[in-house]
Write a protein that holds these residues in place. Structure first.
Motif, PDB file in Angstrom:
ATOM      1  N   ALA A 144       0.834  -1.207   0.000  1.00 14.73           N
ATOM      2  CA  ALA A 144       0.000   0.000   0.000  1.00 14.73           C
ATOM      3  C   ALA A 144       0.867   1.254   0.000  1.00 14.73           C
ATOM      4  O   ALA A 144       0.582   2.225  -0.730  1.00 14.73           O
ATOM      5  CB  ALA A 144      -0.937  -0.003   1.203  1.00 14.73           C
ATOM      6  N   TYR A 145       1.929   1.252   0.783  1.00 15.74           N
ATOM      7  CA  TYR A 145       2.821   2.416   0.837  1.00 15.74           C
ATOM      8  C   TYR A 145       3.540   2.633  -0.493  1.00 15.74           C
ATOM      9  O   TYR A 145       3.843   3.767  -0.864  1.00 15.74           O
ATOM     10  CB  TYR A 145       3.850   2.249   1.960  1.00 15.74           C
ATOM     11  CG  TYR A 145       3.272   2.185   3.347  1.00 15.74           C
ATOM     12  CD1 TYR A 145       2.030   2.756   3.630  1.00 15.74           C
ATOM     13  CD2 TYR A 145       3.944   1.550   4.382  1.00 15.74           C
ATOM     14  CE1 TYR A 145       1.493   2.693   4.911  1.00 15.74           C
ATOM     15  CE2 TYR A 145       3.418   1.484   5.659  1.00 15.74           C
ATOM     16  CZ  TYR A 145       2.186   2.045   5.917  1.00 15.74           C
ATOM     17  OH  TYR A 145       1.655   1.983   7.177  1.00 15.74           O
ATOM     18  N   PHE A 146       3.837   1.540  -1.210  1.00 10.63           N
ATOM     19  CA  PHE A 146       4.442   1.683  -2.538  1.00 10.63           C
ATOM     20  C   PHE A 146       3.563   2.547  -3.438  1.00 10.63           C
ATOM     21  O   PHE A 146       4.068   3.334  -4.243  1.00 10.63           O
ATOM     22  CB  PHE A 146       4.636   0.305  -3.174  1.00 10.63           C
ATOM     23  CG  PHE A 146       6.024  -0.256  -3.031  1.00 10.63           C
ATOM     24  CD1 PHE A 146       6.765  -0.052  -1.880  1.00 10.63           C
ATOM     25  CD2 PHE A 146       6.591  -1.009  -4.040  1.00 10.63           C
ATOM     26  CE1 PHE A 146       8.037  -0.572  -1.740  1.00 10.63           C
ATOM     27  CE2 PHE A 146       7.870  -1.535  -3.924  1.00 10.63           C
ATOM     28  CZ  PHE A 146       8.594  -1.322  -2.776  1.00 10.63           C
ATOM     29  N   VAL A 147       2.264   2.379  -3.319  1.00 13.25           N
ATOM     30  CA  VAL A 147       1.325   3.142  -4.143  1.00 13.25           C
ATOM     31  C   VAL A 147       1.111   4.541  -3.584  1.00 13.25           C
ATOM     32  O   VAL A 147       1.092   5.530  -4.324  1.00 13.25           O
ATOM     33  CB  VAL A 147      -0.019   2.397  -4.255  1.00 13.25           C
ATOM     34  CG1 VAL A 147      -1.041   3.228  -5.026  1.00 13.25           C
ATOM     35  CG2 VAL A 147       0.175   1.047  -4.912  1.00 13.25           C
ATOM     36  N   GLU A 148       0.978   4.647  -2.266  1.00 17.00           N
ATOM     37  CA  GLU A 148       0.624   5.917  -1.635  1.00 17.00           C
ATOM     38  C   GLU A 148       1.797   6.888  -1.545  1.00 17.00           C
ATOM     39  O   GLU A 148       1.622   8.092  -1.723  1.00 17.00           O
ATOM     40  CB  GLU A 148       0.080   5.652  -0.223  1.00 17.00           C
ATOM     41  CG  GLU A 148      -1.238   4.903  -0.205  1.00 17.00           C
ATOM     42  CD  GLU A 148      -1.662   4.509   1.198  1.00 17.00           C
ATOM     43  OE1 GLU A 148      -2.809   4.041   1.346  1.00 17.00           O
ATOM     44  OE2 GLU A 148      -0.852   4.647   2.148  1.00 17.00           O
ATOM     45  N   ARG A 149       2.988   6.368  -1.255  1.00 11.63           N
ATOM     46  CA  ARG A 149       4.130   7.262  -1.047  1.00 11.63           C
ATOM     47  C   ARG A 149       5.443   6.617  -1.500  1.00 11.63           C
ATOM     48  O   ARG A 149       6.365   6.428  -0.711  1.00 11.63           O
ATOM     49  CB  ARG A 149       4.224   7.680   0.422  1.00 11.63           C
ATOM     50  CG  ARG A 149       4.127   6.533   1.449  1.00 11.63           C
ATOM     51  CD  ARG A 149       4.192   7.079   2.869  1.00 11.63           C
ATOM     52  NE  ARG A 149       4.117   6.061   3.894  1.00 11.63           N
ATOM     53  CZ  ARG A 149       5.134   5.376   4.380  1.00 11.63           C
ATOM     54  NH1 ARG A 149       6.371   5.589   3.913  1.00 11.63           N
ATOM     55  NH2 ARG A 149       4.975   4.482   5.340  1.00 11.63           N
ATOM     56  N   PRO A 150       5.545   6.287  -2.785  1.00  8.49           N
ATOM     57  CA  PRO A 150       6.762   5.626  -3.279  1.00  8.49           C
ATOM     58  C   PRO A 150       8.007   6.490  -3.186  1.00  8.49           C
ATOM     59  O   PRO A 150       9.121   5.976  -3.168  1.00  8.49           O
ATOM     60  CB  PRO A 150       6.417   5.306  -4.738  1.00  8.49           C
ATOM     61  CG  PRO A 150       5.358   6.289  -5.102  1.00  8.49           C
ATOM     62  CD  PRO A 150       4.554   6.483  -3.858  1.00  8.49           C
ATOM     63  N   GLN A 151       7.816   7.817  -3.103  1.00 12.26           N
ATOM     64  CA  GLN A 151       8.965   8.714  -3.004  1.00 12.26           C
ATOM     65  C   GLN A 151       9.729   8.544  -1.689  1.00 12.26           C
ATOM     66  O   GLN A 151      10.873   8.988  -1.572  1.00 12.26           O
ATOM     67  CB  GLN A 151       8.521  10.176  -3.131  1.00 12.26           C
ATOM     68  CG  GLN A 151       7.945  10.545  -4.477  1.00 12.26           C
ATOM     69  CD  GLN A 151       6.461  10.245  -4.594  1.00 12.26           C
ATOM     70  OE1 GLN A 151       5.861   9.647  -3.706  1.00 12.26           O
ATOM     71  NE2 GLN A 151       5.848  10.666  -5.696  1.00 12.26           N
ATOM     72  N   ASP A 152       9.112   7.892  -0.706  1.00  7.71           N
ATOM     73  CA  ASP A 152       9.733   7.769   0.608  1.00  7.71           C
ATOM     74  C   ASP A 152      10.801   6.684   0.688  1.00  7.71           C
ATOM     75  O   ASP A 152      11.547   6.623   1.655  1.00  7.71           O
ATOM     76  CB  ASP A 152       8.667   7.477   1.677  1.00  7.71           C
ATOM     77  CG  ASP A 152       7.773   8.668   1.954  1.00  7.71           C
ATOM     78  OD1 ASP A 152       8.042   9.755   1.397  1.00  7.71           O
ATOM     79  OD2 ASP A 152       6.802   8.515   2.721  1.00  7.71           O
ATOM     80  N   PHE A 153      10.878   5.840  -0.326  1.00 11.07           N
ATOM     81  CA  PHE A 153      11.779   4.685  -0.230  1.00 11.07           C
ATOM     82  C   PHE A 153      13.113   4.958  -0.908  1.00 11.07           C
ATOM     83  O   PHE A 153      13.190   5.700  -1.894  1.00 11.07           O
ATOM     84  CB  PHE A 153      11.103   3.452  -0.831  1.00 11.07           C
ATOM     85  CG  PHE A 153       9.848   3.061  -0.094  1.00 11.07           C
ATOM     86  CD1 PHE A 153       9.913   2.416   1.117  1.00 11.07           C
ATOM     87  CD2 PHE A 153       8.597   3.378  -0.616  1.00 11.07           C
ATOM     88  CE1 PHE A 153       8.767   2.080   1.820  1.00 11.07           C
ATOM     89  CE2 PHE A 153       7.442   3.048   0.071  1.00 11.07           C
ATOM     90  CZ  PHE A 153       7.528   2.394   1.287  1.00 11.07           C
ATOM     91  N   GLU A 154      14.159   4.348  -0.369  1.00 18.26           N
ATOM     92  CA  GLU A 154      15.507   4.477  -0.919  1.00 18.26           C
ATOM     93  C   GLU A 154      16.076   3.116  -1.320  1.00 18.26           C
ATOM     94  O   GLU A 154      16.444   2.907  -2.476  1.00 18.26           O
ATOM     95  CB  GLU A 154      16.427   5.149   0.104  1.00 18.26           C
ATOM     96  CG  GLU A 154      16.013   6.579   0.436  1.00 18.26           C
ATOM     97  CD  GLU A 154      16.967   7.236   1.418  1.00 18.26           C
ATOM     98  OE1 GLU A 154      17.959   6.593   1.828  1.00 18.26           O
ATOM     99  OE2 GLU A 154      16.732   8.399   1.781  1.00 18.26           O
ATOM    100  N   VAL A 155      16.169   2.214  -0.353  1.00 22.04           N
ATOM    101  CA  VAL A 155      16.636   0.851  -0.598  1.00 22.04           C
ATOM    102  C   VAL A 155      15.693  -0.091   0.135  1.00 22.04           C
ATOM    103  O   VAL A 155      15.447   0.072   1.325  1.00 22.04           O
ATOM    104  CB  VAL A 155      18.081   0.639  -0.093  1.00 22.04           C
ATOM    105  CG1 VAL A 155      18.542  -0.787  -0.388  1.00 22.04           C
ATOM    106  CG2 VAL A 155      19.031   1.645  -0.724  1.00 22.04           C
ATOM    107  N   VAL A 156      15.150  -1.060  -0.591  1.00 21.64           N
ATOM    108  CA  VAL A 156      14.228  -2.039  -0.016  1.00 21.64           C
ATOM    109  C   VAL A 156      14.866  -3.416  -0.110  1.00 21.64           C
ATOM    110  O   VAL A 156      15.408  -3.785  -1.152  1.00 21.64           O
ATOM    111  CB  VAL A 156      12.874  -2.035  -0.759  1.00 21.64           C
ATOM    112  CG1 VAL A 156      11.929  -3.083  -0.180  1.00 21.64           C
ATOM    113  CG2 VAL A 156      12.233  -0.646  -0.707  1.00 21.64           C
ATOM    114  N   VAL A 157      14.810  -4.177   0.971  1.00 19.98           N
ATOM    115  CA  VAL A 157      15.346  -5.539   0.966  1.00 19.98           C
ATOM    116  C   VAL A 157      14.219  -6.490   1.330  1.00 19.98           C
ATOM    117  O   VAL A 157      13.400  -6.198   2.213  1.00 19.98           O
ATOM    118  CB  VAL A 157      16.549  -5.680   1.929  1.00 19.98           C
ATOM    119  CG1 VAL A 157      16.139  -5.476   3.379  1.00 19.98           C
ATOM    120  CG2 VAL A 157      17.231  -7.029   1.745  1.00 19.98           C
ATOM    121  N   ALA A 158      14.159  -7.622   0.615  1.00 22.95           N
ATOM    122  CA  ALA A 158      13.029  -8.521   0.805  1.00 22.95           C
ATOM    123  C   ALA A 158      13.420  -9.953   0.494  1.00 22.95           C
ATOM    124  O   ALA A 158      14.389 -10.216  -0.234  1.00 22.95           O
ATOM    125  CB  ALA A 158      11.862  -8.090  -0.088  1.00 22.95           C
TER     126      ALA A 158
END
Length: 362
Positions: A225-239
């Motif tokens: 949901a956050y990817f859609v709502e506020r994608p600008q907030d992310f820098e590096v994602v690990v999964a």
């Protein structure tokens, strides 16, 4: 001069079409830069090969590929062959045998591209997906087939070293590129064994190797949901493998679609060749029509060259792609245009030539 040896596997469907454009870009680069010495070998391993030989690739294939510096892969998938066969007899053996435990996917806004999910044009983050273990395991099986008590077990396999290695790779990237935050995808409130284990060793690795990095762990359902709502907030994602796969496709959709998105399956130590491929599949519905977008394949080539130490050429290709999209004169159907696959490849090559001439050489 060092020769870079690239194994090329076009695969199925549009993989063959977009690969032609990536190789065209590679030839263009070699014409502009005499110091760039690259040898390519095309391998026909695909669903066609399976229909003819009963296997996706020959027994000696991995031994053959290990002699190359890198692998450029197109796409796989064909209605004649079950998907689990194409995946587990071609892609998975390469990823696992060559310890390509990092799947690296950039998610970046591009000029001239609109998406119903994008909010603004400042999206720029990367996803580090664990690529060798996790949920994508062939450990498990079925019991009591065709009986009322029929059951199945599918095992998720997470190792301490596997988690530490993917998180370390994400931390290293963050430090090298001046990032301040690392986001970890988890679901440890419900998946209480494997994901708690993931959380524990993610925290430990970040604390030991990048204590200045802000770590946030977000449950996967909230994270999409956050990817859609506020994608600008992310820098590096690990999964993990599964979560990273889902997040990567969603990230691609946010910035305009799978036709624009490259990926790299990396063995960071370079003990084995790494493999570079577009995020999209073989797209049988448009295969043979000459309308597939080759950008993801060409950008994957850029990642390959960067991994081989030619970051100048990587940036040259990315800049050429960006300029072509910004001009908006050549667009394939998936991004609102009518250009063919070949026309998009030609436009990127021409921009590379223009930039090389202006700069006085590569």
């Amino acid at each position: 001069m060092t020769v870079i040896k690239i194994a090329v596997i076009p695969g199925d469907g549009i993989g063959k079409e977009v690969m032609q454009e990536a190789l065209k870009v590679l030839n263009c680069l070699q014409e502009q830069d005499s110091s760039l010495q690259i040898e390519t070998t095309i391998f026909p391993w695909s669903s066609d090969y399976y229909v003819q030989h009963g296997c996706m690739m020959p027994d000696h294939a991995l031994e053959t590929l290990q002699a190359y510096d890198a692998i450029l892969f197109g796409a796989i998938g064909d209605a004649r062959v079950p998907d689990d066969v194409t995946v587990w007899e071609l892609i998975m053996p390469i990823r696992k045998q060559f310890q390509q435990y990092v799947n690296f996917r950039p998610i970046k806004s591009l000029p001239g591209i609109t998406s119903p999910l994008a909010r603004g044009n400042d999206i720029d983050f990367v996803i580090f997906r664990e690529n060798a273990e996790g949920e994508y395991s062939d450990s498990g099986g079925r019991l009591y087939q065709q009986q009322p008590q029929e059951m199945t077990i599918q095992n998720t396999i997470m190792t301490r070293i596997g988690i530490e290695k993917i998180v370390q790779a994400a931390c290293d990237y963050a430090k090298q590129h001046g990032k301040t935050k690392l986001t970890s995808a988890t679901k440890s409130n419900a998946i209480i064994h494997s994901m708690k284990f993931w959380d524990e060793h993610t925290r430990k690795t970040v604390a030991e190797s990048a204590p200045a990095l802000q770590l946030e762990s977000i449950y996967i359902d909230a994270l999409v949901a956050y990817f859609v709502e506020r994608p600008q907030d992310f820098e590096v994602v690990v999964a993990s493998n599964l979560f990273g796969d889902i997040l990567s496709d969603l990230g691609s959709a946010i910035v305009g679609g799978l036709g624009l998105s490259p990926s790299a399956n990396l063995n960071p130590e370079k003990d084995f060749p790494s493999m570079f491929e577009p995020v999209h599949g073989s797209a049988p519905d448009i295969a043979g029509k000459g309308i597939a977008n080759p950008i993801a394949q060409i950008w994957s080539l850029a990642l390959l060259l960067g991994h081989q130490g030619r970051t100048d050429l990587e940036q040259l290709i990315v800049n050429a792609i960006t300029t072509v999209l910004q001009q908006g004169l050549v667009k394939t159907a998936d991004i609102g245009g009518q250009a063919t696959t070949e026309q998009m490849g030609d436009a990127i090559c021409q921009e590379i030539i223009n930039r090389t001439i202006t700069a006085g050489g590569v």
